[in-house]
Design an enzyme around this catalytic site. Structure first.
Site, PDB file in Angstrom:
ATOM      1  N   TYR A  45      88.787  52.863   1.548  1.00 36.37           N
ATOM      2  CA  TYR A  45      89.650  51.648   1.456  1.00 36.37           C
ATOM      3  C   TYR A  45      89.703  50.868  -0.209  1.00 36.37           C
ATOM      4  CZ  TYR A  45      91.270  50.872   6.091  1.00 36.37           C
ATOM      5  OH  TYR A  45      92.450  51.551   7.284  1.00 36.37           O
TER       6      TYR A  45
ATOM      7  N   LYS B 117      90.922  58.549   6.760  1.00 35.75           N
ATOM      8  CA  LYS B 117      91.809  57.740   7.242  1.00 35.75           C
ATOM      9  C   LYS B 117      91.863  56.534   5.706  1.00 35.75           C
ATOM     10  CE  LYS B 117      92.204  52.979   9.651  1.00 35.75           C
ATOM     11  NZ  LYS B 117      91.821  52.036   9.522  1.00 35.75           N
TER      12      LYS B 117
END
EC number: 4.1.2.13
Lengths: 303, 303, 303, 303, 303
Positions: free
Chosen positions: E171, E204
């Site tokens: 992220y 992810k």
């Protein structure tokens, strides 16, 4: 050569140490032209780290080759040779056992601004390369000084437990130390004393000037009439600060200078009871012939 | 000499500790002129680190020699001798077993500005040199204080597990502590209490003044009518803060002062129930003869 | 192929190392089109970390697939392939033993502002994947440089003890180094020398310009008449700084450029005595056919 | 006494834990006046660290003696006694096995400004002293909070692996938490939930006010109509945040207050489904007789 | 069910890994409604850490109970369930073996301002709880990012050596990344590529927008005509950045949104070749019935 009385006496000062450490110290003190005198001249070559290769070796380009430095140390019959990992590795096999080696295990460089050094070698490296000991620099006064002292503590502890001596470069700077104070009389005495308190086998400091730096120290120097006039006077006080002369202290020569200045300094160290000199740029930046001649003049004074 | 009832009682306070630790504590409490009285006078020599060699030893130059310090401790019959690594090593063999030793394992110096100390010795060193314990300084209040407390935790844990006592120099400074507060009544009590909470065997604090430093503490001192008038009153409160007197607390003398001031302080410590004094500069900066005479006067009061 | 005299001689420079390390170095020096010549061309692919995937591979999208990069290294017959963990893992089994591998164990990225890199692989990974050695970047001059040097020390020590070579990317920046200085003549020489002092097996630096950056170095370069005119002159000085040519030095090509510029640089490296090139974007951003043709032209010069 | 159904049910919530941990938790839940009820009252004495000795004990000076605190815990029949190392050591042998002990392994003090605590004890200490578990404070929100969380992770992991329970003091402050927010409804719920996510066996929080602190949380509390009117309502939500009541949560009483205020709070905790109270200053700053009477009134409510 | 060809092929991409790791990856890929398809839907519940309990669970209060979350994962037949330590512990025994578990081993919270996370679990915990792997968040770009990358390196190394997969939440934020850049096309591709280079088993990332953030990247995207128009186009490029699609990439759904928006996103992921979705708040904040219905619609698209 049998161990001399002088060396036997020096070893007796290191009563807290193992026979292993004493025999490595003995190897250093019994080697070369000054073997057995209790005095030492050591060839240090860490200027490549400190100032870069050209500033160190361009004046005498054969010195770029690590083998040359080994040969200079061996042929001049100095007491020992101190250098960082790479330099010792490149020759450790060829010249195995021909000169006592000291692995310098931390190093600074002049590309960085802060006052610190990086660990660049280990006690294990020193053993692998057959060294008699390790060398470590501390900067008493610098922001990083407590960290450096703790690193020294660990390395020195490990070295001792394996019978290696520790040589401590105690170079004050930063903190409450002024620029002049870096070679100030009181500061150098303090630096030598701290190295002794930390358990250094051999202490390396700069030759002090007559300048007293700390306000808190000035009255003490005046009231007790501690002599500062000559180099010999000043060396005498440094030796006092080194457990009343019961720790070995060698002095560094600094930047290359002319022959007479260097010999005068050496005479002062000798007369003040210092244990010798560390002579780098004044030797490897001259031609081998000149360097050997000069080192011999120095050793003649100490002998 | 058989262990006295007084000492037997003191050992009973350390119920959480091993027999090994208790026997080292007993060695300290049964040694010298005050052996068996439950009181102690300890010779500490870490001023070379703190103030440099000349400020520490120039007044009495024989004290530059570590052997002199051992002899002072032995001949004056004080309870123990506390010093950093180098000083203890230089004499550990010559005087083995003649006086209980405490290795001071961290040290500050006055070249650096920040309030911290560096680790300069280890529990392993203390064992190798035959010490009864280790000494450690914390600066409650300082930015570095939590780090120092954690270092103490580790060193104290290791010391305990090997039967060594821990002596904690608890010297508040920085943070919310004012300059006067460093010897303030409430602050010294707090410092002693924290050392006790951390499991210190012996606590070393400065003799407090009547000054109460923290605003939050002032009403408590007033409302509960805690007496601060005399040195004895103040010592009595510090002992209370040390688990109602169930931890040994010794007080430091500070800078060299005249004989009568020192003896008055000692009388106050004694009357307030303190366990003794740590006397450094007031002993080794005098001639050996004078120092021994003064230490004997001090010990006469405690005896 | 039997080991050549040239390679035998190179191995003799690494006298401080184990037979394990020498045999891995030999595997690298004896592999591919330049096997046995003492010269090397290495394919490095860490630009995905440094510049992101699109800037690295969009020009030749088949290169997104790690297998493509293995095949490029194998089919072009370069000396070795250097990349981070993920890239080597994806192919390590399929191409096991077909090209010497160097695991790049630290990496920076261009999302972060500071001059540092993160450890992204270990010596253990390198062994698991069958590599001949590990690669590590240092930024001499940067605030983080002493930390990077200490990390290198540890990784290099571990690698050596297991017979793996270390390839050091020595890329000065920050501190006293100006932007031009990053490829400055004196700075690159300094960077190469430091890597040698730290015990690097192979040193990787950028091809220097004629710019001399440090004020303290300028007079030394002038007074000693160190030639800087041609690329060959400059490479010759870098080799001198690398222990008088006794350490292997390879030069990086930088951003993709046209064929002739690249070949001219290679000619300079060769003439100055450099040991070869690291060619990344100039190979994998071209089509495989073009890349192989260009790499062969390069290797022709070195052969 | 045989384990009750209530306790058997509570143990079933700790399905991830070892039988060793469950049996220590059972020892705590089955001890004293509230044994078997699933409720607890714990005596915590870490105020000497937090506020100093006089502010903690001058109101009832017998409490300076660690034995007094053990006796208060034992005679009042509370569920357990939580304190730092020194306090537990001084009594661990005398009162061995008479009350479940929790070693508080980190501590802050009010001489320092920053929001952190120092590790002052270890899991090993807890085992040596026969404790059922360890206590640890975190300050969610504080700059140091991620470090504290990682320390908790390590200590909790070690405690669990040896069958000791962990009691987490989750006290938000700093960061995005306002001063009022430290006891804010949403913040306390968040603090309890984080402790549960970290695997705490028992969670200790302050009794929350009706204040909702975080802007992002306000609409959620309004839209979902979470009741905040009474202490019982608020406790009910905290229990919900503690895995729908499947983690034990105890609430702290804070500064000494009058009897009725305290009993009202306890009634609220009980009605809201909380598992009990931690009562320090409200017990040991009263005379032993008064303290035991008050603790019994509290326990009557919970019973 | 026998392993499908699709899964067999996926496992072949992980050629550097042990059979242990491959069998755990296979357990995940063969489980639930999407078993054998090479696609996955994972239920993640770490919002309690990130946003607090009320913002996470007040909309559907049964979800405060960890057992509910296990049941949702099991009954909906998703591929796996990812959560922090406390949540997995509370159910690990009851539901042992009924759904593949991923232990999230680091966590941030919204009380703190800085961009970092704390380690809250270990590989050992994951093994004790029977997980197939561990999850770890990095924030490429953040000041702490190099530290996070090094933590990931250590945890991932330990996980691999024990046969556990690593799922990396990559992220980007902070540093040179603008607020819009956090979901920027080039930045997400970079984030996915870095995770692949670090050896992640499953990556992810957030579903990217068409925004290209870095100036240095813009011309590359334009000149090479990389399509950004549709979600499928963008997913296709992300997969390319993940080793030409040879690493598994799942996309996160973000804040709860309406059914159609979510299904449209899923369609885009599917069409672009993504390996699936991580769906948290969109499932556990709905009633169980609604959640299962929606998850089934999602899985229908992927099947």
């Amino acid at each position: 050569m049998l161990r001399t009385e002088v060396v036997r006496n020096i070893l007796s000062w290191y009563e807290g140490e193992t026979p292993g450490l004493k025999s490595n110290l003995s190897r250093l003190l019994m080697h070369g032209r000054l073997g057995g005198t209790g005095r030492m001249v050591i060839l240090p070559v860490d200027q490549g780290f400190e100032h870069g290769p050209a500033r160190s070796f361009a004046a005498n380009p054969v010195a770029y080759d690590p083998h040359y430095l080994y040969e200079l140390a061996i042929e001049s019959k100095v007491s020992g040779y101190a250098a960082p990992l790479g330099l010792l590795e490149q020759g450790a096999d060829t010249y195995a056992g021909e000169v006592p080696l000291i692995l310098k295990v931390n190093s600074g460089n002049s590309l960085v601004s802060n006052q610190d050094q990086a660990i660049t070698g280990t006690v294990e490296d020193a053993m692998r390369l057959g060294c008699v000991g390790v060398g470590f620099t501390i900067y008493p006064g610098a922001d990083s000084s407590y960290d450096m002292i703790e690193e020294l503590r660990e390395i020195s502890h490990e070295a001792k437990s394996r019978g290696l001596i520790s040589v401590v470069w105690s170079y004050p700077r930063g903190g409450k130390v002024s620029k002049d104070g870096e070679t100030g009389f009181d500061i150098i005495a303090y630096a030598a004393h701290m190295a002794a308190l930390m358990g250094a086998t051999i202490i390396k400091v700069k030759l002090p000037t007559a300048h007293v730096d700390l306000d808190a120290a000035k009255p003490v120097y005046e009231q007790n009439g501690i002599a500062t006039a000559t180099a010999a006077d000043r060396v005498r006080h440094i030796m006092q600060a080194a457990f009343a002369g019961k720790r070995l202290v060698v002095f560094s020569g600094g930047a290359a200078k002319n022959r007479q200045e260097l010999l005068d300094e050496v005479q002062g160290i000798r007369d003040g009871g210092g244990n010798g000199s560390i002579i780098g740029r004044n030797s490897f930046q001259r031609s081998k012939e000149e360097a050997i001649a000069l080192l011999n003049e120095v050793m003649d004074i100490y002998a």
